[in-house]
Motif scaffolding. Structure first.
Motif, short mmCIF file in Angstrom:
data_model
loop_
_atom_site.label_atom_id
_atom_site.label_comp_id
_atom_site.label_asym_id
_atom_site.label_seq_id
_atom_site.Cartn_x
_atom_site.Cartn_y
_atom_site.Cartn_z
N PHE A 29 0.84 -1.20 0.00
CA PHE A 29 0.00 0.00 0.00
C PHE A 29 0.88 1.25 0.00
O PHE A 29 0.66 2.18 -0.80
CB PHE A 29 -0.93 -0.02 1.22
CG PHE A 29 -1.67 1.28 1.41
CD1 PHE A 29 -2.74 1.62 0.58
CD2 PHE A 29 -1.28 2.17 2.40
CE1 PHE A 29 -3.40 2.84 0.75
CE2 PHE A 29 -1.93 3.38 2.57
CZ PHE A 29 -3.00 3.72 1.74
N ARG A 33 0.85 2.21 -3.83
CA ARG A 33 -0.34 3.07 -3.98
C ARG A 33 -0.07 4.50 -3.53
O ARG A 33 -0.74 5.41 -3.94
CB ARG A 33 -1.49 2.49 -3.16
CG ARG A 33 -2.03 1.18 -3.73
CD ARG A 33 -3.53 1.20 -3.73
NE ARG A 33 -4.10 0.42 -2.67
CZ ARG A 33 -5.37 0.49 -2.32
NH1 ARG A 33 -6.17 1.36 -2.91
NH2 ARG A 33 -5.83 -0.26 -1.37
N ARG A 34 0.88 4.68 -2.63
CA ARG A 34 1.13 6.03 -2.09
C ARG A 34 2.51 6.56 -2.46
O ARG A 34 2.87 7.67 -2.05
CB ARG A 34 0.98 6.03 -0.57
CG ARG A 34 -0.45 5.84 -0.11
CD ARG A 34 -1.28 7.03 -0.57
NE ARG A 34 -2.68 6.78 -0.45
CZ ARG A 34 -3.52 7.60 0.18
NH1 ARG A 34 -3.07 8.71 0.73
NH2 ARG A 34 -4.80 7.33 0.21
#
Ligand SMILES: Cc1cc2nc3c(=O)[nH]c(=O)nc-3n(C[C@H](O)[C@H](O)[C@H](O)COP(=O)(O)OP(=O)(O)OC[C@H]3O[C@@H](n4cnc5c(N)ncnc54)[C@H](O)[C@@H]3O)c2cc1C
Ligand code: FES
Ligand code: FES
Length: 487
Positions: A29, A33-34
């Motif tokens: 994540f 994603r970040r």
């Protein structure tokens, strides 16, 4: 009452997520994603610590920050938590954090790959212990591996952090009331359900809700600290869904102490169980200090260690030797069994469909009992057991009145040494009795050979551990010569 999204704090930002796979790791994540790429992936199995981040969680009225391995922590387990990554350490003026500056000044980094993990572990340590003793630093860094710097430079940096800044002025400390308020606002008492069909996970709202979820979905995978299950995903690519995350349930994280028994909720981490277990049963302290590293102890639970049913889990042998009991729950019905009866065969435990482990009851040894635990591994720290022996004996008037002995790594399950016990009970506590009992190990165990040890080695070690307990109980030097002759 359910909701279909997670809420958590990521550094300073409120995050709401409704598109999370049950097996998405926090590391993926963050990085994928970040684009928070300061957190590194080294081993992807909880061993190296390069992926360490802090996770803050409300515990009672307090906010507790703990280092965790983001590579084996699932995003779905973060509801109501505060995730702090290395990027959050940047000062408002863009400068380095005291921990980072100390690492720079004391040359605590070479290739730098491990460095964010070390910094996060030291950051967590600095907040709870601004002037740590060397042994405390070493324990805090058990779960961080460095291939190039050599640990002395990192130790020097760790000792110096408080010269670079005051922990009380760090934003995670000075802004604590505000962070607590933000986390409390996320707690709405609702069950979280994300995904559909098999690709789904649930975060129950309470213990009763967990009981209802597991009863209606007996095939769902209960995930607590994920220090075992995380590796099923990252190393074995196993499909674990649907998942029920139980790590955030306060009711499962309770420890209660009576005069003669400690009751530990199935969701209590090693870190949270430490004060009661190591305080009341000191022989467990060295064992608990050698389970994983800090990150694993912050996440992993004794309930998970038991429920996993591994023959080399470290807590079942001593708990069996102590006579511990286990409470299992299905719906509203509970039953309490002897821990030793829970383990039936390799991969098979006495746990019915829809049932989960709720609590563990650990008797505190009575005065005068001899209780000892020895864990044998190839490496001292962060290593999995080859053989572990636990001994709980009453010696009175020079004779063995009672004996409960259990081993890990010697059979398909953690198992009592009943034949060995029978050779001891009623006999004088002498080297001759112990030598006779050592010959009984073959009736109890036929250990296998694997990558950790050969069967022959395991058998020799198991026997010798009994002799070690005898020698230590008698004052080691007095009997060493006698024993060598006897061999
Ligand atoms: C780097 C590393 C080092 C380690 N070192 C050690 C070590 O030194 N000694 C050792 O013994 N272990 C060690 N382990 C293994 C692991 O940390 C322990 O077994 C731990 O106690 C597992 O607990 P958990 O909460 O993380 O379990 P999870 O991974 O969440 O679950 C493990 C199993 O238990 C089941 N489960 C969990 N809770 C419940 C419940 N309440 N009811 C029913 N089922 C449940 C899960 O479904 C799963 O089958 C290590 C792991 C890693 C990654
Ligand atoms: S990447 Fe090694 S512990 Fe997570
Ligand atoms: S600085 Fe290279 S691995 Fe630690």
């Amino acid at each position: 009452m359910t909701r279909s999204h997670l809420h958590f704090l990521l550094n300073g930002e409120n995050v709401t997520l409704s598109d999370v796979r049950p097996d998405e790791t926090l590391l993926d994540f963050l990085r994928l994603r970040r684009s928070l790429k300061g957190t590194k992936e080294g081993c992807a199995e909880g061993d190296c610590g390069a992926c360490t981040v802090l996770v803050g969680r409300l515990s009672g009225g307090n906010l507790v920050y703990e280092g965790v391995n983001s590579c084996i922590r699932f995003t779905g387990s973060l509801d109501g938590c505060h995730v702090v990554t290395i990027e959050h350490l940047r000062g408002t003026d863009g400068g380095l954090h005291p921990v980072q500056q100390a690492m720079v000044d004391f040359h605590g980094s070479q290739c730098g790959f491990c460095t964010p993990g070390f910094v996060m572990s030291l950051y967590g340590l600095w907040m709870r212990e601004p002037n740590p003793a060397d042994a405390t630093i070493e324990k805090a860094l058990q779960g961080n591996l460095c291939r190039c710097t050599g640990y002395e430079a990192i130790m020097r940096a760790a000792r110096a952090v408080s010269h670079y800044g005051e922990a009380g002025r760090d934003p995670l400390v000075s802004e604590r009331a505000e962070i607590i308020a933000r986390l409390k606002a996320m707690r709405d008492g609702k069950r979280v359900e994300i995904g559909a069909g098999k690709e789904r996970f649930v975060v129950p709202a309470s213990l009763d809700d967990l009981a209802a979820v597991v009863e209606t979905e007996p095939n769902a995978r209960v995930v607590s600290g994920s220090t075992d299950v995380g590796l099923w995903v990252t190393k074995h690519f196993r499909d674990i869904s649907p998942v029920v995350f139980i790590g955030g349930l306060d009711e499962l994280r309770q420890v209660s102490e009576a005069d003669d028994v400690i009751t530990i909720g199935a969701g209590v981490s090693y870190t949270d169980a430490y004060a009661a277990l190591a305080g009341r049963i000191p022989a467990l302290r060295p064992l608990l200090d050698r389970i994983g590293g800090d990150q694993v102890r912050n996440m992993g639970t004794i309930g998970g260690n038991i429920a996993n049913g591994s023959p080399i889990g470290d807590t079942p042998p001593p708990l069996i030797a102590l006579g511990a009991e286990l409470t299992l729950r299905k719906g509203d019905a509970r039953r309490t069994i002897k821990l030793e009866d829970f383990f039936i065969d390799y991969g098979k435990q006495d746990r019915a469909a829809g049932e989960f482990v709720e609590a563990l009851h650990v008797p505190v040894p009575e005065d005068g009992m001899l209780f000892a635990v020895h864990k044998i591994t190839k490496r001292r720290d962060e290593d999995i057991t080859a053989v572990l022996g636990a001994f709980h004996l009453r010696i009175e008037g020079g004779s063995v009145v009672s004996a409960r002995i259990a081993y890990g790594g010697m059979a398909a399950i953690p198992k009592r040494a009943l034949a060995v016990e029978a050779k001891l009970v009623g006999q004088p506590w002498t080297v001759e009795t112990v030598e006779a009992a050592m010959m009984a190990f073959e009736s109890d165990y036929q250990p296998i050979s694997d990558m950790r040890a050969s069967g022959d080695y395991r058998m020799i070690v198991a026997r010798n551990l009994l002799m070690r307990v005898f020698l230590e109980s008698e004052g080691e030097t007095a009997h060493v010569a006698r024993y060598e002759v006897a061999r």
